[in-house]
Design an enzyme around this catalytic site. Sequence first.
Site, PDB file in Angstrom:
ATOM      1  N   TYR A  72       0.852  -1.193   0.000  1.00 44.53           N
ATOM      2  CA  TYR A  72       0.000   0.000   0.000  1.00 44.53           C
ATOM      3  C   TYR A  72       0.884   1.237   0.000  1.00 44.53           C
ATOM      4  O   TYR A  72       1.785   1.365   0.828  1.00 44.53           O
ATOM      5  CB  TYR A  72      -0.899   0.001   1.242  1.00 44.53           C
ATOM      6  CG  TYR A  72      -1.784   1.214   1.367  1.00 44.53           C
ATOM      7  CD1 TYR A  72      -2.851   1.409   0.497  1.00 44.53           C
ATOM      8  CD2 TYR A  72      -1.552   2.160   2.366  1.00 44.53           C
ATOM      9  CE1 TYR A  72      -3.664   2.524   0.624  1.00 44.53           C
ATOM     10  CE2 TYR A  72      -2.366   3.276   2.496  1.00 44.53           C
ATOM     11  CZ  TYR A  72      -3.424   3.451   1.623  1.00 44.53           C
ATOM     12  OH  TYR A  72      -4.243   4.559   1.735  1.00 44.53           O
ATOM     13  N   ASP A 129       9.330   2.760  -0.276  1.00 42.18           N
ATOM     14  CA  ASP A 129       8.291   3.347   0.564  1.00 42.18           C
ATOM     15  C   ASP A 129       8.538   2.884   1.998  1.00 42.18           C
ATOM     16  O   ASP A 129       8.166   1.773   2.382  1.00 42.18           O
ATOM     17  CB  ASP A 129       6.912   2.910   0.065  1.00 42.18           C
ATOM     18  CG  ASP A 129       5.766   3.394   0.951  1.00 42.18           C
ATOM     19  OD1 ASP A 129       6.036   3.986   2.021  1.00 42.18           O
ATOM     20  OD2 ASP A 129       4.606   3.160   0.592  1.00 42.18           O
ATOM     21  N   LYS A 165       4.806   8.542   9.403  1.00 45.07           N
ATOM     22  CA  LYS A 165       4.613   7.962  10.743  1.00 45.07           C
ATOM     23  C   LYS A 165       5.610   8.517  11.748  1.00 45.07           C
ATOM     24  O   LYS A 165       5.438   9.611  12.254  1.00 45.07           O
ATOM     25  CB  LYS A 165       4.671   6.434  10.677  1.00 45.07           C
ATOM     26  CG  LYS A 165       3.800   5.795   9.587  1.00 45.07           C
ATOM     27  CD  LYS A 165       2.326   6.042   9.780  1.00 45.07           C
ATOM     28  CE  LYS A 165       1.525   5.264   8.744  1.00 45.07           C
ATOM     29  NZ  LYS A 165       0.079   5.525   8.827  1.00 45.07           N
TER      30      LYS A 165
END
Length: 433
Positions: free
Chosen positions: A142, A237, A266
């Site tokens: 994702y 990523d 994050k």
Amino acid sequence: MSGNDAAFDRASRIIPGGVSSPVRAFGSVGGSPVFVARASGPYLYDVDGREYVDLVGSWGPALLGHAHPEVVAAVQAAAGRGLSFGAPTVAEAELAEAISARVPLAQKVRLVSTGTEACMTAVRLARGATGRDLLVKFAGCYHGHSDALLAAAGSGLATGGLPGSAGVTAAATAQTLVLPFNDADAIRALFAERGEEIAAVITEPAAANMGIVPPDPGFNALLREVTAASGALLIYDEVLTGFRVSASGWWGLEGGVEPDLFTFGKVVGGGMPLAALGGRAGLMDLLAPLGPVYQAGTLSGNPLATAAGIATLRLAGATVYEKVDAAAARLSDEVTAAFTHAGVPHVLQRAGSLFSVFLGVDSPVRDYASAQQQDTSAFRAFFHAMLDAGVALPPSAFEAWFLSATHDDGVLDRVVAALPAAAGAAAAALSSS
């Protein structure tokens, strides 16, 4: 009606699905979601005042634990100077320097507000740099909810991905090619056939959005080899793994592979809305205002978010990573023991301190297709038994578990005490399915 039920009912009347991000709705596990009133260290407290050991950690940012006093103080001080300026600040450069110090391949860094923005911009930059259109991603990875990256697997190597969401047009995903994760033969065949058309491969270097699926030995090196040979770029990523699984993310753990671009999120924002992309200086300088690849954002580099990120990275030293690694090692061993004792077939997989468990399977999970073979009804039973015991797990079988430096032995003892009954609930669900 509990406070959580009442809060969910109220939210559902005004917010689609009652939540601002789908996984929070407990759709995968059933029941009303926990509405959090506050958090501290390793604990969440819901609107009824109930305490939970938190194994979600805001999906990663809470590396130091919730509401770390020094991070909170940094944000409070920044708020006193103003919430947003729409103008440059010294803090942006300070945070970018901290990122580059940990990941020197990120010679220059652009700050954005979300992981979705970071990945979207990285893909645009890769296409602008190469003059090519095709993008390769892996099923189960994702990279945010921009249209081109919400692609489900196509039917063949040369077939564009099909839209993975209503509202995403076939044209938006037609230039996204989707392959199985860890499939070396598929990546070699695709590059042999269409390598000169491919702008970039974007990958989670250790997949963490279909559960934890580590790369096979040499898989990321192969991605570097084929992209370099064809003139395509490699994008790591590390929105989830960056600055969490080590001080330098998965790149720091793995060693030897040099991607062209990174995306971070994050942890880098310390719990505030902040993400980043970084890479070689010459490549990054193709971004506006220096180059022709456009990216902008009023809240990019927001002063509260940069303050939280700077404080978090400053505090996240070797001792923090040692504590998180030790907690993850103990808890993963205890989870394995509980399921084994209960007779539940399972596979627990780790990527650094991140781990997840696949129930009802007995062989390693290497890609999204094998991740989908797990028994989600068993996880549902396990999840609710743990929640009833005061342990908040990720509300989906396809998510990573997150620990913090505040998950000490006393906290973990509470989790371990809940495991036998919860594993028994999973066993019962398996036997009835």
